[in-house]
Structures are given as structure tokens and as C-alpha cells.
Design a protein around this motif. Sequence first.
Motif, mmCIF file in Angstrom:
data_model
loop_
_atom_site.group_PDB
_atom_site.id
_atom_site.type_symbol
_atom_site.label_atom_id
_atom_site.label_comp_id
_atom_site.label_asym_id
_atom_site.label_seq_id
_atom_site.Cartn_x
_atom_site.Cartn_y
_atom_site.Cartn_z
ATOM 1 N N VAL A 43 1.569 -4.282 -7.103
ATOM 2 C CA VAL A 43 1.652 -5.747 -7.017
ATOM 3 C C VAL A 43 2.850 -6.196 -7.843
ATOM 4 O O VAL A 43 3.101 -5.665 -8.934
ATOM 5 C CB VAL A 43 0.363 -6.426 -7.532
ATOM 6 N N ARG A 44 3.572 -7.159 -7.332
ATOM 7 C CA ARG A 44 4.711 -7.724 -8.060
ATOM 8 C C ARG A 44 4.701 -9.235 -7.903
ATOM 9 O O ARG A 44 3.982 -9.788 -7.055
ATOM 10 C CB ARG A 44 6.030 -7.162 -7.541
ATOM 11 N N THR A 68 7.129 -1.770 1.947
ATOM 12 C CA THR A 68 6.965 -2.992 2.725
ATOM 13 C C THR A 68 5.965 -3.874 1.985
ATOM 14 O O THR A 68 4.809 -3.490 1.794
ATOM 15 C CB THR A 68 6.453 -2.682 4.137
ATOM 16 N N TRP A 69 6.427 -5.063 1.581
ATOM 17 C CA TRP A 69 5.616 -5.937 0.747
ATOM 18 C C TRP A 69 4.966 -7.025 1.597
ATOM 19 O O TRP A 69 5.562 -7.518 2.547
ATOM 20 C CB TRP A 69 6.464 -6.573 -0.352
ATOM 21 N N HIS A 70 3.747 -7.412 1.193
ATOM 22 C CA HIS A 70 2.991 -8.447 1.899
ATOM 23 C C HIS A 70 2.556 -9.517 0.896
ATOM 24 O O HIS A 70 2.095 -9.201 -0.203
ATOM 25 C CB HIS A 70 1.770 -7.842 2.595
ATOM 26 N N GLU A 123 0.819 -1.207 0.000
ATOM 27 C CA GLU A 123 0.000 0.000 0.000
ATOM 28 C C GLU A 123 0.856 1.260 0.000
ATOM 29 O O GLU A 123 0.321 2.380 -0.029
ATOM 30 C CB GLU A 123 -0.923 0.009 1.226
ATOM 31 N N ASP A 124 2.175 1.088 0.007
ATOM 32 C CA ASP A 124 3.066 2.242 0.008
ATOM 33 C C ASP A 124 3.053 2.945 -1.345
ATOM 34 O O ASP A 124 2.812 2.322 -2.391
ATOM 35 C CB ASP A 124 4.487 1.816 0.361
ATOM 36 N N ASP A 138 -5.733 -12.690 2.022
ATOM 37 C CA ASP A 138 -5.517 -11.400 1.382
ATOM 38 C C ASP A 138 -4.905 -10.476 2.431
ATOM 39 O O ASP A 138 -5.577 -10.117 3.409
ATOM 40 C CB ASP A 138 -6.846 -10.840 0.874
ATOM 41 N N PRO A 139 -3.649 -10.076 2.280
ATOM 42 C CA PRO A 139 -3.002 -9.278 3.325
ATOM 43 C C PRO A 139 -3.596 -7.892 3.511
ATOM 44 O O PRO A 139 -3.272 -7.211 4.492
ATOM 45 C CB PRO A 139 -1.547 -9.197 2.844
#
Length: 488
Positions: free
Chosen positions: A445-446, A369-371, A361-362, A435-436
Motif C-alpha cells: 500500500v502506498r 499495477t496499482w489500484h 497484489e504484485d 475496495d479494489p
Amino acid sequence: MGNIDTVAWFAAENYDAARFVLQRGIAVVYLVAFVAVLRQFPALLGERGLLPVPQFLQRDGGRAGPTLFRWRYSDRLLLAVGWTGVVIAVALVAGLPQAGPPWLPMLAFLALYGLYLSVVNAGQVFYGFGWESLLLEAGFLAAFLGSDDVATPIVVIVLLRWLVFRVEFGAGMIKMRGDRVWRDLTALHFHHETQPMPGPLSWFFHRLPGPLHKVEVAANHVVQLVVPFLLFLPQPVASVAAGLVILTQLWLVLSGNFAWLNWLTMLLAFSAVGDDQIAALVPSLGPALQGASTPGPAWWIVLVLVVGAGVVALSWWPAKNLLSSRQAMNASYNRFHLVGSYGAFGSVTRRRSEVVVEGTEDASPDDATWHEYVFRGKPGPVDRWPRQYAPYHLRLDWGMWFLALGSAAQHRWFTMLVLRLLEADRRILRLLAHDPFGGRRPRWVRARVFRYRYTTWEELRRTRHCWVRHQEGELVAPQDLSGLRRLV
């Protein structure tokens, strides 16, 4: 027309239990398949799916084969097809059509076959599995097993054994002609770790001693290359052969998730189990195995014989394939998915790669910060132990396994998956385990590629983790919603 008592050879009086198990068991598998249709098809293939059926039929409709959706597709029609299949399958499991004349279960199974054929022929890559054709062929043959009013037709019992033969012998031959690890008995040094969807016991199967793995492979070759011929011998040999097939399939059920392939193969093997052999094992069941002895009306006998002749004629192609040095695996020779060729794991993957999809969401992806999005069946977080899902088929998870193998054909739907995640599409999110973002839209998204391996005994005791992973590369660079929409 009246009954024909002079054709007693037509009636397989020793296979009433086999018919009971086959009809209800195959109906249970159809029930599972139609539940999966209701839960997964709209998200994957619906009007806003990853590979929308309307676009597919407009583009490639001539190659799709028979399907109700050729007339028109809508998610509402798809739900009607799915719920109709569920209702009919439940009725067959309860034995309601079987209590009537033979044409009643025949129509019920043919309806299941026709409805599911419509789904498979529109399902594209998400329905491109050999066990789809296996279920269609099993349902078609089950339509001619008759009802409680007539004896079990021996013709159909033999045709069902021929189906088991093609499944088992085809799988055995594709292994012997394929990867050398099957011939040198080392396949299971890799298979349990690299199979598409490990189960909760797969780690322990992988950690069995190497010599035992070789014994497993050798035993598998015997069951798939020798035992299928015994299915056609007189009793009790045929029942013993069926028992060996069933035990082998149970071993596969414990060691992994292969949708309904193993379950359906066990059911089909029951076509070789005789009532007398069941009564010998469980004497109390003897009186319950006394079914009808009349072959049935003339129209029924003629119809079953015509179907049998048709299957024999169509068997030329799979029989030729079994004998070919260029044997094809899971091949259909007609658009009705009848009398095909089967087989699995002609080659064994040596190392496991997984695509890990993440969002943030950054505002900037560079220092974000990835989730991780967690899938239901495929490996993800290293501390998440695999679940048991079979006979239920997690189609998106299987697609992710093929994607990690590097199949270019998968990328179109995966691009759409990334887009739907950026949109926080609720249908897609319901296919995931976690779903984080709790239903919110991520900014980016990656997708990264990781190498996975099972932990050792020492690592398991220390970390309680099933997997160890490290990054191998990047499949999809960070994408935002506006940018990806311009691309697609």
C-alpha cells in the motif's frame, strides 16, 4: 408545587411552532450523529481502531473531560451508547416524551447530551469539529423547552437565539479578521473548489461568474454581521431575520457537505420565528398553533431560570472572544462543551491537494499495477462526481482533507489506516466506497499526493469528468504488512 399563573412573562405563547421544530429537528440531528457513531466509531476509535480510546484514556484521560468510557471502554459498551441514543432520539422525533410532563423531554434531551458528550470527549481528532459542541449545546438547551403541557419558556427561546448569534456573528468576524479574500470579496473564487467535501452542485457554484461570487460574499457578510442582531428585535423583524439566516444556510447546503452544521443552524434560527408570522403565511396552520398557556409548576420555572442564569454567566468568555482581535474559532471554555465560540473558514485554501491511497497484489512495488481505494465523500477518481452526504458526517474523509493540508497531527492515525488496509480490516473497508481487492489483502500500500482542480466547461463537455489531477509527490512509500508492523 402548583402552577404559577402570575408569571405570564415566562411563557412565550407565540413560539409553539418554534418549539415543535426545535425539539424534533434537534432530535433528528442527534439521530444522524448516533447512527454515525454506530457505523464509524468502532473502526476509527474502537479497541482495534486507528486511535483506540483505551490507549487515549490511559495516556491523556485527565484532559478528556466527562465520559462514560473513563470507567471502561469496550466496543460493546460503545454500541450500547449508540443504540440508546438512537432509541431516545426516535422517541423525541415522534413526540412521545413531549406528550408528558416537562421533566420527561428534559430527561430525554439530557440523556442525549450526556451520551454524546461521552463520545465527543473520547473522540480525539475525529470528533474535533465545532459542530460537535454546537449539537451538544443545542441539545442541552432543548432540554428546557418543556412539553406540550406547558408554554414555551421565553428564556430558552432567547438563549437559543444567543446561540445562533454566536454561530453567525462569530463566523462573520473570523472571516473579516482572517483571510483578505473575505475582505476583497474574492473568497468564492477558491472556496467551492477547495472546501473539505464538495457536493454534487459544487462544480457549478464554482463556475458562476466572478462578479456574482463577489455579490455572494457581500451578502454573506450582511447575513453574518448585521442580521444576527435583528434576531432579538420584536416580530415580525425577528422572523424575517431568521428567514434570511435559513436561506443563507440552504445556499450552503446546496454548495457543499458540512455535516450537520448548516442544518442545525437553520433549526436554531427557527427560535426567532413566531406563530403569528407562520399563520400569516399559511392561515390553515393557525388553529394548530394554539398551545398551552400555563407557565408550568414552580419547580420548572425556577429550574429554567437557574439554567438561564448559568448560561448568562458562562457567556462572558465567548462574548469576550467575539470582541477580541485575536478571536479563537470553535473554542470550548469548559469540558461540558457549553456556551462556546463558533466560526468557520477564517482562511480559504487557494489550491486543492488530495492524498490518494493505492494498493497492489504484485510481489514487487517497483513495476506493480496499482489500484486506488475510493473514499465515499472526498475526491478520488476524476470521473467520480461528488455525492451529497450532509447532514451525515464522513469522519475519515474529513480527516483525509486535513491530512492533505499537511497537518502533522494526522499522521499517527494515517499510519494505522495503511496498516489496517494491509490487513484488509473489514471495519475500515466498510468506511470506503470501493475496495479494489474485494476484501483480499494487498501485498503493498502506498499514498501519493495529487493536485486537483475542477475541469473547465470545455473539459467537462469533452471528458464528462469533474476533476483534473496531477501528482505532486509521495506521502507514504510502498509498505508491506510485515515491515509496517515492525514500525508501529
